[in-house]
Design a protein around this motif. Structure first.
Motif, PDB file in Angstrom:
ATOM      1  N   SER B  12     -11.572  28.374  -1.844  1.00 20.26           N
ATOM      2  CA  SER B  12     -10.286  28.439  -1.140  1.00 20.26           C
ATOM      3  C   SER B  12      -9.227  27.735  -1.967  1.00 20.26           C
ATOM      4  O   SER B  12      -9.461  26.621  -2.455  1.00 20.26           O
ATOM      5  CB  SER B  12     -10.376  27.774   0.235  1.00 20.26           C
ATOM      6  OG  SER B  12     -11.223  28.501   1.091  1.00 20.26           O
ATOM      7  N   VAL B  13      -8.082  28.370  -2.108  1.00 25.27           N
ATOM      8  CA  VAL B  13      -6.959  27.768  -2.813  1.00 25.27           C
ATOM      9  C   VAL B  13      -5.704  28.028  -2.002  1.00 25.27           C
ATOM     10  O   VAL B  13      -5.633  28.972  -1.213  1.00 25.27           O
ATOM     11  CB  VAL B  13      -6.786  28.330  -4.247  1.00 25.27           C
ATOM     12  CG1 VAL B  13      -8.028  28.065  -5.079  1.00 25.27           C
ATOM     13  CG2 VAL B  13      -6.461  29.812  -4.212  1.00 25.27           C
ATOM     14  N   VAL B  19      -6.273  29.356  -9.709  1.00 32.34           N
ATOM     15  CA  VAL B  19      -7.544  29.951  -9.314  1.00 32.34           C
ATOM     16  C   VAL B  19      -8.535  29.785 -10.467  1.00 32.34           C
ATOM     17  O   VAL B  19      -8.209  30.106 -11.618  1.00 32.34           O
ATOM     18  CB  VAL B  19      -7.392  31.445  -8.992  1.00 32.34           C
ATOM     19  CG1 VAL B  19      -8.762  32.076  -8.700  1.00 32.34           C
ATOM     20  CG2 VAL B  19      -6.446  31.660  -7.827  1.00 32.34           C
ATOM     21  N   LEU B  20      -9.723  29.270 -10.164  1.00 31.58           N
ATOM     22  CA  LEU B  20     -10.785  29.145 -11.164  1.00 31.58           C
ATOM     23  C   LEU B  20     -12.084  29.596 -10.536  1.00 31.58           C
ATOM     24  O   LEU B  20     -12.579  28.976  -9.594  1.00 31.58           O
ATOM     25  CB  LEU B  20     -10.914  27.701 -11.645  1.00 31.58           C
ATOM     26  CG  LEU B  20     -12.142  27.391 -12.532  1.00 31.58           C
ATOM     27  CD1 LEU B  20     -12.114  28.226 -13.805  1.00 31.58           C
ATOM     28  CD2 LEU B  20     -12.215  25.897 -12.863  1.00 31.58           C
ATOM     29  N   LEU B  21     -12.636  30.679 -11.039  1.00 28.86           N
ATOM     30  CA  LEU B  21     -13.913  31.198 -10.565  1.00 28.86           C
ATOM     31  C   LEU B  21     -14.890  31.137 -11.730  1.00 28.86           C
ATOM     32  O   LEU B  21     -14.595  31.619 -12.813  1.00 28.86           O
ATOM     33  CB  LEU B  21     -13.766  32.640 -10.061  1.00 28.86           C
ATOM     34  CG  LEU B  21     -12.702  32.870  -8.987  1.00 28.86           C
ATOM     35  CD1 LEU B  21     -12.698  34.339  -8.551  1.00 28.86           C
ATOM     36  CD2 LEU B  21     -12.912  31.971  -7.796  1.00 28.86           C
ATOM     37  N   ARG B  22     -16.059  30.573 -11.466  1.00 23.91           N
ATOM     38  CA  ARG B  22     -16.988  30.265 -12.548  1.00 23.91           C
ATOM     39  C   ARG B  22     -18.097  31.305 -12.700  1.00 23.91           C
ATOM     40  O   ARG B  22     -18.620  31.805 -11.703  1.00 23.91           O
ATOM     41  CB  ARG B  22     -17.615  28.894 -12.323  1.00 23.91           C
ATOM     42  CG  ARG B  22     -16.603  27.761 -12.260  1.00 23.91           C
ATOM     43  CD  ARG B  22     -17.262  26.434 -11.973  1.00 23.91           C
ATOM     44  NE  ARG B  22     -16.266  25.376 -11.764  1.00 23.91           N
ATOM     45  CZ  ARG B  22     -15.726  24.674 -12.754  1.00 23.91           C
ATOM     46  NH1 ARG B  22     -16.080  24.900 -14.003  1.00 23.91           N
ATOM     47  NH2 ARG B  22     -14.834  23.745 -12.485  1.00 23.91           N
ATOM     48  N   HIS B  82      -1.828  34.428  -5.342  1.00 19.05           N
ATOM     49  CA  HIS B  82      -1.046  35.167  -4.354  1.00 19.05           C
ATOM     50  C   HIS B  82      -1.940  35.521  -3.186  1.00 19.05           C
ATOM     51  O   HIS B  82      -3.161  35.621  -3.332  1.00 19.05           O
ATOM     52  CB  HIS B  82      -0.478  36.447  -4.972  1.00 19.05           C
ATOM     53  CG  HIS B  82       0.511  36.201  -6.059  1.00 19.05           C
ATOM     54  ND1 HIS B  82       0.951  37.203  -6.905  1.00 19.05           N
ATOM     55  CD2 HIS B  82       1.152  35.081  -6.443  1.00 19.05           C
ATOM     56  CE1 HIS B  82       1.799  36.691  -7.770  1.00 19.05           C
ATOM     57  NE2 HIS B  82       1.940  35.412  -7.512  1.00 19.05           N
ATOM     58  N   MET B  83      -1.328  35.727  -2.045  1.00 17.27           N
ATOM     59  CA  MET B  83      -2.101  36.108  -0.851  1.00 17.27           C
ATOM     60  C   MET B  83      -2.919  37.372  -1.123  1.00 17.27           C
ATOM     61  O   MET B  83      -4.044  37.520  -0.646  1.00 17.27           O
ATOM     62  CB  MET B  83      -1.181  36.329   0.342  1.00 17.27           C
ATOM     63  CG  MET B  83      -0.416  35.097   0.790  1.00 17.27           C
ATOM     64  SD  MET B  83      -1.506  33.777   1.349  1.00 17.27           S
ATOM     65  CE  MET B  83      -2.109  34.484   2.880  1.00 17.27           C
ATOM     66  N   SER B  84      -2.361  38.267  -1.912  1.00 20.30           N
ATOM     67  CA  SER B  84      -3.024  39.534  -2.197  1.00 20.30           C
ATOM     68  C   SER B  84      -4.270  39.375  -3.077  1.00 20.30           C
ATOM     69  O   SER B  84      -5.007  40.338  -3.280  1.00 20.30           O
ATOM     70  CB  SER B  84      -2.060  40.501  -2.867  1.00 20.30           C
ATOM     71  OG  SER B  84      -1.599  39.951  -4.096  1.00 20.30           O
ATOM     72  N   ASP B  85      -4.500  38.173  -3.615  1.00 20.59           N
ATOM     73  CA  ASP B  85      -5.686  37.946  -4.455  1.00 20.59           C
ATOM     74  C   ASP B  85      -6.940  37.701  -3.624  1.00 20.59           C
ATOM     75  O   ASP B  85      -8.048  37.649  -4.175  1.00 20.59           O
ATOM     76  CB  ASP B  85      -5.460  36.739  -5.378  1.00 20.59           C
ATOM     77  CG  ASP B  85      -4.373  36.984  -6.413  1.00 20.59           C
ATOM     78  OD1 ASP B  85      -3.676  36.009  -6.771  1.00 20.59           O
ATOM     79  OD2 ASP B  85      -4.217  38.149  -6.839  1.00 20.59           O
ATOM     80  N   ALA B  86      -6.775  37.526  -2.330  1.00 17.30           N
ATOM     81  CA  ALA B  86      -7.943  37.289  -1.470  1.00 17.30           C
ATOM     82  C   ALA B  86      -8.871  38.494  -1.518  1.00 17.30           C
ATOM     83  O   ALA B  86      -8.486  39.617  -1.177  1.00 17.30           O
ATOM     84  CB  ALA B  86      -7.487  37.035  -0.041  1.00 17.30           C
ATOM     85  N   THR B 108     -18.144  35.668  -5.607  1.00 16.40           N
ATOM     86  CA  THR B 108     -17.373  34.541  -5.068  1.00 16.40           C
ATOM     87  C   THR B 108     -16.272  35.101  -4.178  1.00 16.40           C
ATOM     88  O   THR B 108     -15.464  35.911  -4.644  1.00 16.40           O
ATOM     89  CB  THR B 108     -16.746  33.687  -6.178  1.00 16.40           C
ATOM     90  OG1 THR B 108     -17.777  33.111  -6.980  1.00 16.40           O
ATOM     91  CG2 THR B 108     -15.894  32.578  -5.574  1.00 16.40           C
ATOM     92  N   GLN B 109     -16.274  34.676  -2.919  1.00 20.70           N
ATOM     93  CA  GLN B 109     -15.239  35.095  -1.982  1.00 20.70           C
ATOM     94  C   GLN B 109     -14.051  34.158  -2.128  1.00 20.70           C
ATOM     95  O   GLN B 109     -14.183  32.953  -1.901  1.00 20.70           O
ATOM     96  CB  GLN B 109     -15.762  35.058  -0.553  1.00 20.70           C
ATOM     97  CG  GLN B 109     -14.743  35.494   0.486  1.00 20.70           C
ATOM     98  CD  GLN B 109     -14.410  36.973   0.382  1.00 20.70           C
ATOM     99  OE1 GLN B 109     -15.287  37.818   0.272  1.00 20.70           O
ATOM    100  NE2 GLN B 109     -13.118  37.295   0.408  1.00 20.70           N
ATOM    101  N   LEU B 110     -12.914  34.703  -2.529  1.00 25.15           N
ATOM    102  CA  LEU B 110     -11.702  33.898  -2.702  1.00 25.15           C
ATOM    103  C   LEU B 110     -10.815  34.021  -1.470  1.00 25.15           C
ATOM    104  O   LEU B 110     -10.461  35.130  -1.065  1.00 25.15           O
ATOM    105  CB  LEU B 110     -10.936  34.356  -3.941  1.00 25.15           C
ATOM    106  CG  LEU B 110      -9.585  33.661  -4.188  1.00 25.15           C
ATOM    107  CD1 LEU B 110      -9.794  32.184  -4.498  1.00 25.15           C
ATOM    108  CD2 LEU B 110      -8.805  34.347  -5.311  1.00 25.15           C
ATOM    109  N   THR B 111     -10.477  32.885  -0.894  1.00 17.31           N
ATOM    110  CA  THR B 111      -9.528  32.818   0.220  1.00 17.31           C
ATOM    111  C   THR B 111      -8.263  32.134  -0.279  1.00 17.31           C
ATOM    112  O   THR B 111      -8.340  31.105  -0.953  1.00 17.31           O
ATOM    113  CB  THR B 111     -10.122  32.020   1.389  1.00 17.31           C
ATOM    114  OG1 THR B 111     -11.317  32.658   1.839  1.00 17.31           O
ATOM    115  CG2 THR B 111      -9.126  31.936   2.541  1.00 17.31           C
ATOM    116  N   VAL B 112      -7.113  32.719   0.029  1.00 14.56           N
ATOM    117  CA  VAL B 112      -5.840  32.133  -0.358  1.00 14.56           C
ATOM    118  C   VAL B 112      -5.123  31.676   0.909  1.00 14.56           C
ATOM    119  O   VAL B 112      -4.829  32.490   1.796  1.00 14.56           O
ATOM    120  CB  VAL B 112      -4.975  33.136  -1.140  1.00 14.56           C
ATOM    121  CG1 VAL B 112      -3.661  32.480  -1.566  1.00 14.56           C
ATOM    122  CG2 VAL B 112      -5.733  33.644  -2.363  1.00 14.56           C
TER     123      VAL B 112
END
Lengths: 119, 114
Positions: B12-13, B19-22, B82-86, B108-112
């Motif tokens: 979550s960011v 944003v950093l996804l590993r 951005h919100m649209s990156d979720a 990885t589920q990204l929540t913005v």
């Protein structure tokens, strides 16, 4: 240009039944791959076909089979369905062949998937 | 065994944050690496790919990734979320010797957050 198209989009089957999923690749793409994506996991490779021949197979039981037709479209067949076969089935097409990028670099274009539910 | 590991199944960011996804892979031979994004009820869309031409790869929607051979990593970054990156993000690899298949991480589920 149309992207990779898959049909049907959703399907509900009963345990023990058979299912056929269909995929049409992007025009000009000769390679088709199938993946299974169980909820909450990454896609798992099932098959890859090129020029109507199987070129790769993942760790799936013999209940899973596929074929590719002269127009490069493909079918994935699953026999004796189990509850665990419930998943999103993804088809991907890519360029491969003489004069094309090596497969290792070739981008795989994915369809929207077929959501299979086994009850 | 050759494998792909994505650390953090949920990230979550805040909007505007980094944003950093590993993504780490295990292989003695550098593979070909990809990042895909999946929006709900949709297929996978390619964000970027590493083809050994350059270690820093720029992709669509402002994303980029850096290949670090010494760390066997290919982390995905974006300076400002951005919100649209979720969405759900998958690291995928074509390993030497099995280049016909993509091996995916678990995602990885990204929540913005606004």
């Amino acid at each position: 240009d149309a992207g990779v198209t898959q049909s049907p989009t959703h399907l509900i089957k009963t345990r023990g039944q058979h299912v056929t999923l269909r995929c049409s690749p992007i025009s000009g793409h000769k390679s088709v791959s199938w993946y299974q994506q169980v909820l909450g996991q990454g896609p798992q490779f099932i098959f890859q076909y090129y020029e109507k021949e199987e070129r790769g197979r993942g760790n799936f039981p013999d209940r899973f089979s596929a074929r590719q037709f002269p127009n490069y479209s493909s079918e994935l067949n699953v026999n004796a369905l189990l509850l665990g076969d419930s998943a999103l089935y993804l088809c991907a097409s890519s360029l491969e062949g003489r004069g094309s990028l090596p497969l290792s670099l070739a981008e795989a274009f994915f369809g929207q998937g077929t959501r299979l539910t086994v009850v | 065994a050759q494998s792909v590991t994505q650390l953090g199944s949920h990230v979550s960011v805040s909007e505007g944050a980094l944003v950093l996804l590993r993504c780490n892979y295990s292989s003695s031979v550098p593979p070909y690496l990809f990042w895909y994004v999946q929006y709900p009820n949709q297929g996978l869309q390619l964000l970027l790919k590493y083809t050994s031409a350059a270690t820093l790869v720029k992709g669509i929607n402002g994303f980029e990734a850096e290949f670090k051979k010494s760390e066997t990593s290919f982390h995905l970054t974006k300076p400002s979320a951005h919100m649209s990156d979720a969405a759900e993000y998958f690291c995928a690899v074509r390993f030497s010797g099995s280049a016909r298949q993509l091996t995916f991480g678990s995602g990885t589920q990204l929540t913005v957050l606004p």
